[in-house]
Write an enzyme that holds these catalytic residues in place. Structure first.
Site, PDB file in Angstrom:
ATOM      1  N   GLU A  68     -37.999  48.393 -31.385  1.00  0.00           N
ATOM      2  CA  GLU A  68     -38.647  49.714 -30.573  1.00  0.00           C
ATOM      3  C   GLU A  68     -38.869  51.091 -31.060  1.00  0.00           C
ATOM      4  O   GLU A  68     -37.688  51.432 -31.550  1.00  0.00           O
ATOM      5  CB  GLU A  68     -37.701  49.418 -29.235  1.00  0.00           C
ATOM      6  N   ASP A  99     -23.031  60.335 -32.982  1.00  0.00           N
ATOM      7  CA  ASP A  99     -23.821  61.263 -32.497  1.00  0.00           C
ATOM      8  C   ASP A  99     -22.357  62.477 -32.322  1.00  0.00           C
ATOM      9  O   ASP A  99     -21.583  62.247 -31.646  1.00  0.00           O
ATOM     10  CB  ASP A  99     -24.393  61.097 -31.247  1.00  0.00           C
ATOM     11  N   ASP A 155     -21.983  66.248 -31.550  1.00  0.00           N
ATOM     12  CA  ASP A 155     -22.514  67.566 -31.131  1.00  0.00           C
ATOM     13  C   ASP A 155     -21.658  68.281 -30.785  1.00  0.00           C
ATOM     14  O   ASP A 155     -20.822  68.396 -30.359  1.00  0.00           O
ATOM     15  CB  ASP A 155     -23.377  67.157 -29.556  1.00  0.00           C
TER      16      ASP A 155
END
Lengths: 508, 512
Positions: free
Chosen positions: B134, B199, B201
């Protein structure tokens, strides 16, 4: 247990024979151990009465396990609850007991497991719950098993674990010790792919090296239990696939359906009626006033929203679904959030946030009608991180911050209550702490109701808390019949089978 | 929703609230000024495919209507399951640093399509690993298209150039082609594999970084990310046994890790959760009190990490961030020491001598402790408390939700961050300290470099097609693209080895 070629055989009159394997002659099954991995399906005949009774007995045990999980009970509490129940319904003794009942006990355990497999294989959700409850039951028995019999049982499984050589064990002594947190090295260590012991990896209880987990013999149980679960899950898949081909006479199917309905989760089911409180619709403007009835988690979200004019994703989700459960319509919910995000231009709100609100109401996307989050979900899913206000204050706040919240926002001034809350949270009984605060805040009303002969059960859902609180404070608005049951009653649609499956759950 | 047995876009129209035949018109019902302006910009970009529709394009765009129409439906998964994809970029900033025309030139001339394809496909021949993968596009008008898939990288490239998205994300490989999902039963359309991703951040460090906040970063606070990469990388390799780990600058204030080993890609959610929990140390938020409570002795992963943290703590935290200089900030430190007598003693000392730096205060703890006569205090407990503080201030803070789910989408490497215009380039895991996010090239700069190169080589004799210098080699993107290529070759080599072994085994079996 099901083979396709069975279909080609002439149909046998006896349904059970078809269930439990196609071939005609079976060796009688023996049960050398108390524990059972349930790899061989039963083959002997049982009466219909036994079929049903055994299944119901096992179901009582599994239902209680679910109820304990739901209430977040500690392992010790679980053990205390399970022991008497098992003794009554599903007693199995070890070989050393030299009981004459060994075979009967183990047969009942074996058969009831397979009957319930049939009943619970039909849907993914049921399979998951069944496998979870069975796993806990297995673990409970494994932990309480006789040492000698247990190691013989493990040997009989023939698992492919690689033993760590004594040299390597000594070489790695220091990290092995540090990983286990113990003072002495275990006698033996096994080296397995870490994927097989995710629970030990998750809690950092094993040494990991080059993709292998070094499992000490004292942590066998984790490995064996993981193996049990993965085999059971696979078997359940197979059973599910075979179910449609199980062309049954009408003796067993009704019983099986009955059984799976009895396994209803003991959860509070918020009403989707929009006028649940007073008969009048709730508006966005009413929320501030209603917030006095909120449990700590929702009050914290509400106050955070008011002070920062914003909530992060999971906070919005938890709060939107709660308000939806209280009876706020989607239009009012949009008004409420738009007004609450007062620092934000309306078009930004419409673009980035309105969708989320509508989605929670099942009006977008998958159109799933999301239910308000239960205490269990709030406690276990998504612990809050930096800048997030969702979660359960009793669990996710430090005791000092929790005390401030209770004193300043919920008006708890009684030191005894605060001390009780502290003890509850330290013992990880968060729902007890919440119920304690509820009882304190509604002491007078509860007393009044008690005099009228009403009894109350423990709250397990924020919406239950809110509705109950509102009803207690506004008795004139509630019909007499509604009190106690409340507007949102426990799920009544699934009428329990002969036994009261929730019987254990209601006491606490 | 999913019970449409046949895929007829017309039939789906009533399902979606605003029915729009054209993507460009999708902002019609929102007639605010900023949108009008944005659409104006869009008009200056090359026209949509209408003019050059061949049969193929008609089919393609047909598909896209389907996706566009049920766009809202597709958002569902994202907005509920993927909280990190909140559009946090203000439209104004997006137009300032990444202009649609520049983006288009970037996709046409610089984006490493072939390498991206090989990376996701694990083989030079197109497979389902790529075809059932996808992709999700964020268009220039913030419309979000999910469930895009492509058989080859040429088709992906073509569609990206046609739609010119401001960025795109990569999701999982599904059991069937994502474009066919409506014609399939729910059970037949499931995510089956995706890289294990992380991830990190800098916004999650806001309570410990003093130099910047929110979206801003500087060299000082980037050190948090550098330390995080060092710690995570070694744990992923040595403990969990992964080999193919790529670190990518997220374009503004963080970094992503893509673990591409087959073993990692096929992990289910439970295993992903286990890894995330294994690596996660700092939990909760400012209401949770002490956020790090580790048992002793420390797990080998933690004691190894602690060595790295201590190495950096003095410079990165005490000197650069100086988090406890102010009196009210120092309260946090005193709270974390978990000893009231010692805290009172230190408070007294610091009130009488204000302006002591964090470094001095940190040293004061030991010197005061040795002088303080307290029965609650022991050296071991204090050492643990101090170690926990070091963990709380410097240990990697993961956005764990991203790692826990197989079906989570993550921004593709080498796309441009719409806010900063910087390209999401790889970070060398062996020397993360050499990476400076502030010197990462922007699209505008790269296009200028091409122009400059071409101006400088104008006089050269015209080259044949083979000798022609690829555009990327004319820019400062080259080292990053080379790194990516080398990394992907490593992934492919390993994968091909496996295939070869299987094939040989298969051949053996055939002989019998």
């Amino acid at each position: 247990m099901y083979r396709q070629d069975q279909q080609k055989k002439p149909r046998l009159a006896d349904a059970r024979k078809r269930h439990f394997g196609g071939a005609a002659a079976f060796k009688p099954i023996e049960y050398p151990f108390r524990l059972n991995f349930y790899t061989t399906p039963p083959t002997a005949e049982v009466t219909l009465e036994e079929f049903e009774q055994w299944a119901i007995d096992r179901l009582r045990v599994l239902a209680e396990i679910e109820s304990c999980l739901y209430r977040n009970k500690t392992p010790d509490e679980l053990k205390a609850t399970l022991n008497p129940l098992l003794k009554k319904y599903l007693h199995i003794e070890s070989n050393s007991a030299h009981s004459t009942q060994l075979f009967e006990q183990r047969q009942k355990d074996h058969y009831s497991h397979f009957i319930l497999r049939l009943a619970f294989a039909r849907s993914e959700e049921l399979r998951k719950r069944f496998s979870k409850a069975e796993t806990i039951l297995f673990k409970h028995r494994f932990d309480s098993d006789d040492g000698l019999e247990r190691s013989e049982f493990i040997t009989s499984l023939g698992l492919d674990w690689e033993l760590v050589s004594p040299d390597e064990r000594n070489q790695l002594a220091k990290p092995l010790l540090a990983a286990a947190g113990g003072k002495k090295l275990d006698e033996a260590y096994f080296k397995v792919d870490w994927e097989r012991v995710t629970d030990l990896v998750q809690s950092r209880q094993v040494l990991l090296k080059g993709g292998k987990a070094y499992v000490p013999s004292s942590q066998y149980s984790s490995l064996v239990v993981a193996e049990f679960t993965s085999r059971l899950d696979k078997a359940l898949e197979l059973t599910a696939r075979a179910l449609p081909r199980l062309d049954e006479d009408d003796r067993l199917i009704p019983i099986l359906n009955h059984l799976s309905h009895g396994f209803a989760a003991p959860e509070y089911n918020p009403s989707s009626d929009t006028t649940i409180l007073s008969g009048a619709p709730i508006t966005a403007g009413a929320i501030d006033g209603l917030s006095q009835h909120f449990p700590a988690c929702m009050l914290h979200l509400h106050r955070t929203l008011r002070s920062t004019k914003h909530l992060k994703h999971f906070g919005r989700l938890q709060y939107t679904l709660f308000l939806k459960g209280v009876g706020l319509s989607v239009e009012e919910a949009l008004n409420f959030w738009r007004g609450a995000f007062s620092n934000m231009p309306a078009d930004k709100f419409n673009k980035e946030y309105a969708y989320n609100v509508r989605h929670a109401y099942g009006m977008e996307g998958g159109r799933k009608n999301y239910r308000a989050k239960s205490c269990q979900q709030i406690l276990l899913e998504h612990p809050p991180g930096t800048g997030e206000a969702h979660g359960c204050p009793y669990r996710h706040f430090s005791i000092d911050n929790l005390t401030v919240l209770l004193q300043k926002q919920m008006g708890v001034t009684d030191q005894a209550v605060l001390r009780g809350v502290k003890q509850d949270t330290e013992a990880t009984k968060y729902h007890m702490a919440c119920n304690r605060v509820f009882e304190y805040a509604h002491a007078a009303e509860l007393k009044r109701e008690k005099e009228k002969g009403q009894t109350f059960t423990t709250l397990t859902h924020p919406n239950e808390y809110m509705v109950r609180s509102w009803e207690l404070k506004n008795p004139e608005a509630v019909g007499v019949a509604a009190v106690g049951g409340g507007a949102g009653t426990r799920r009544a649609g699934d009428k329990p089978v002969e036994v009261d499956m929730m019987g254990g759950g209601e006491m606490m | 929703m999913s019970d449409h047995s046949d895929h007829d876009p017309a039939e789906e129209l009533p399902d979606a609230p605003p029915t729009k035949p054209e993507i460009q018109d999708s902002s019609d019902d929102e007639s605010s000024g900023s949108f009008a302006a944005k659409r104006g910009e869009l008009k200056s970009s090359p026209p949509p495919t209408d003019s050059k529709k061949d049969i193929k394009a008609i089919f393609d765009s047909d598909d896209d209507f389907g996706s566009d129409v049920d766009l809202d439906a597709d958002m569902a998964a994202i907005t509920v399951d993927a909280p990190d994809v909140k559009p946090d970029i203000k439209p104004s900033s997006s137009s300032s640093n990444s202009d649609p025309e520049e983006m288009l030139a970037f996709y046409k001339r610089l984006f490493p399509w072939r390498t991206l394809f090989q990376w996701l496909n694990h083989s030079p021949v197109p497979t389902h690993d790529f075809g059932h993968r996808e992709f999700a596009f964020t268009l220039q008008n913030d419309v979000y298209l999910r469930y895009q898939s492509f058989a080859t990288f040429e088709m992906l490239r073509k569609d990206v150039i046609r739609l010119n998205p401001s960025r795109f994300e990569i999701g999982p490989v599904y059991s069937a082609n994502p474009r066919d999902r409506k014609t399939l039963r729910k059970a037949a359309f499931k995510p089956i594999s995706k890289e294990l991703v992380f991830d990190i951040d800098l916004t999650d460090y806001d309570d410990v970084r003093t130099c910047c906040d929110k979206a801003n970063i500087c060299k000082k606070c980037w050190q948090f990310i550098t330390v995080a990469i060092k710690i995570m990388d070694v744990a992923l390799r040595e403990d969990l046994g992964f080999k193919h780990i790529m670190w990518i600058y997220s374009g503004r204030r963080g970094a992503h890790a893509w673990v591409c080993d087959k073993r990692a890609r096929t992990m289910d959610d439970q295993k992903r959760r286990a890894v995330a929990a294994y690596l996660e140390v700092v939990r909760g938020n400012d209401k949770s009190g002490k956020r790090v409570n580790l048992r002793r002795p420390l797990h080998p992963h933690l004691s190894r990490s602690l060595d790295v943290l201590i190495e950096n703590f003095g410079q990165e935290v005490l000197r650069d961030q100086d988090p406890w200089r102010k009196e009210e900030d120092a309260e946090r430190l005193l709270e974390l020491l978990q000893d009231k007598t010692l805290a009172a003693e230190l408070r007294k000392q610091w009130t009488s001598d204000p302006g002591r730096s964090s470094k001095q205060k940190w040293d004061d703890i030991n010197s005061t402790a040795s002088k303080t006569n307290s029965n609650t205090l022991n050296a071991l407990k204090l050492k643990s408390a101090k170690e926990d503080i070091i963990f709380e201030y410097l240990y990697p803070r993961l956005d764990a939700e991203v790692s826990k789910h197989l079906n989570h989408l993550l921004k593709s490497p080498f796309v441009v961050h719409p806010g900063t215009g910087r390209v999401c380039v790889p970070i060398d895991h062996e020397n993360p300290e050499n990476f400076d996010p502030l010197t990462v090239p922007t699209v505008r700069q790269l296009l200028k470099e091409i122009d400059e190169w071409e101006a400088a080589h104008k006089e050269d004799a015209p080259m044949s097609e083979e000798e022609k210098v690829p555009d990327v080699d004319k820019t400062s993107l080259k080292p990053y693209a080379d790194y990516f290529r080398r990394f992907v070759q490593g992934v492919m080599k390993e994968e091909m080895k496996e295939v070869k072994v299987k094939r040989e085994r298969g051949a053996d079996a055939m002989e019998f």
